[in-house]
Write an enzyme that holds these catalytic residues in place. Structure first.
Site: not given
Length: 464
Positions: A206, A403, A432
């Site tokens: 991320s 995502d 994610h």
């Protein structure tokens, strides 16, 4: 998530630390590690150390702050080096990551190959934490609410001004200008130096993907094997990436509607994806919070049953855990707002909301809404890190096709920015995180590269 501000001329990032700066001292390891107030301790089995680093790397002999670093040391003669890990955020603590990797990948050989290193990034939890004195409501100010029109944007602007002012007046306001991705990358290099390593391997997910790309761009010769998972674009979490949460919502939403339609006998949300979508629109008109609840649940298939139940009947909001704090939200704000140059005109956001209502009606007017970064109280101290393709070809990129937080459009831009330095594995899956959710094909690509150095010969797709 993230934000940006004004620009001042500065030295090139790779030259920002004078060559005469004092070397980082060796780390002194002790146990147990801090436990975040959680039982059982998520850091059990690890040892920790503290490291002083410059608050401002342009003034390396000046004030220092403290980082807390964790380690699960390899005892194998096959040890390759160190694997530094970051969980994203920004604002997420990372001390527990070596223990989490050991729990999930204890038999993969990774723990033989590396001393696995976690750390709380500067400003986080056990690393000289920052605050903005945020109330529980203010902690969720970055994304949303869904703006129905210009008046809603103006109302959020008023709240955002208050939050920006609180950050400027908090007891840690003197630390605020130095909470940046570039400085966190420099901290990582100080950790490398304190570990006595010439190079580090790295896994980041991320926002951690952007942090890793920043490190690889600032210190390319000090990288060994780099894995970036769930990719932000090369500009990080700026206003454009913030708006792209709506792209991620649209990319991912069909996975949930198909799942719910297949279980209509249980949840009664619709017999087809189209009927489930119509149910969402109906609920959103009555319960505005359902949009943000849905977006958050799209991060992981494991959240789908709880989301379906929430759609079926209103529930009280769950109380935050010990890590859902002012500190997490404050550092997230500070890094995002310091990193980038965010528009300051309220009318910009009002126009963005109106465009999003047409292009991404399900979630766009939430992700396009204004944030405290529009009113940030400090000027940016240096240009953003420029992600580039100059350096060793040692980066593996992994990305789910659907995502909700780091959508495919940004991942493709990051892949293009890194050029011949990277190979790219796309996974025909939603959610994610590739490695964090242990997708079989994507997971194997990460393990084989970190453990064996087996980088794919070409970009590839893992089928559903």
């Amino acid at each position: 998530m993230r934000k940006t501000l004004a620009i001042l001329a500065f030295l090139p990032l790779t030259m920002a630390v004078p060559a005469t700066a004092d070397a980082a001292p060796a780390l002194k390891w002790t146990s147990p590690c801090p436990d975040y107030g959680v039982t059982p301790s998520p850091t059990e089995g690890l040892e920790c150390a503290r490291l002083k680093v410059p608050l401002d790397y342009a003034d390396p002999g000046g004030r220092t702050i403290e980082l807390t670093v964790s380690r699960k040391a390899s005892t194998s003669p096959q040890r390759r080096g160190v694997l530094l890990m970051n969980p994203g955020g920004p604002g997420s603590p990372g001390l527990a990551m070596p223990a989490q990797l050991a729990q999930r990948q204890g038999q993969s050989g990774l723990l033989d190959s590396y001393d696995v290193i976690g750390f709380d990034p500067r400003g986080t939890t056990y690393s000289t934490p920052v605050t903005c004195d945020l109330t529980e409501e203010q902690r969720f100010i970055l994304v949303g609410p869904y703006a129905e029109g210009p008046r809603d944007v103006a109302e959020k602007a008023a709240k955002s001004r208050v939050v920006a002012k609180q950050c400027a007046e908090s007891k840690t306001a003197d630390l605020l200008p130095q909470m940046t991705t570039a400085n966190t990358a420099r901290d990582m290099d100080r950790i490398r130096e304190a570990l006595g390593e010439g190079k580090i391997s790295y896994y980041g997910v991320s926002y951690g993907s952007y942090l890793g790309a920043a490190y690889a761009s600032m210190f390319p010769a000090r990288t060994d094997r780099i894995v970036l998972d769930s990719l932000l674009g090369p500009d990080g979490l700026d206003v454009r990436a913030h708006q792209r949460f709506a792209d991620g919502f649209d990319d991912r939403f069909g996975d949930f509607t198909a799942w719910a339609a297949a279980r209509d006998d249980v949840y009664h949300l619709g017999r087809t994806p189209a009927e489930v979508t119509a149910k969402f629109v109906e609920l959103a008109e009555k319960r505005p919070g359902i949009r943000s609840d849905t977006w958050g649940a799209l991060y992981d298939d494991a959240n789908f049953p709880g989301l379906a139940e929430k759609w079926s009947a209103p529930t009280t909001k769950a109380r935050g855990g010990p890590l859902d704090s002012d500190n997490h939200a404050a550092l997230q704000l500070q890094v995002l707002c310091n990193d980038s140059d965010w528009p300051e005109n309220i009318r910009y956001y009002q126009k963005a909301v109106e465009r999003a209502r047409v292009t991404h009606p399900m979630f766009g007017p939430a992700s396009a809404n204004i944030t405290p970064c529009a009113f940030w109280p400090v000027e940016r101290r240096e240009p953003p890190v420029r992600i580039h393709d100059r350096g060793p070809s040692n980066i593996l990129l992994v990305q789910n096709l659907r995502d909700p937080a780091t959508p495919l459009v940004g991942a493709r831009e990051m892949r293009a920015a890194l050029g011949a330095r990277a190979k790219y594995v796309a996974v025909d899956a939603g959610g994610h995180g590739v490695f964090t959710q242990e997708n079989a094909c994507g997971n194997d690509a990460v393990v084989r590269y970190l453990r064996d150095g087996d980088l794919p010969a070409a970009d590839t797709l893992c089928p559903a």
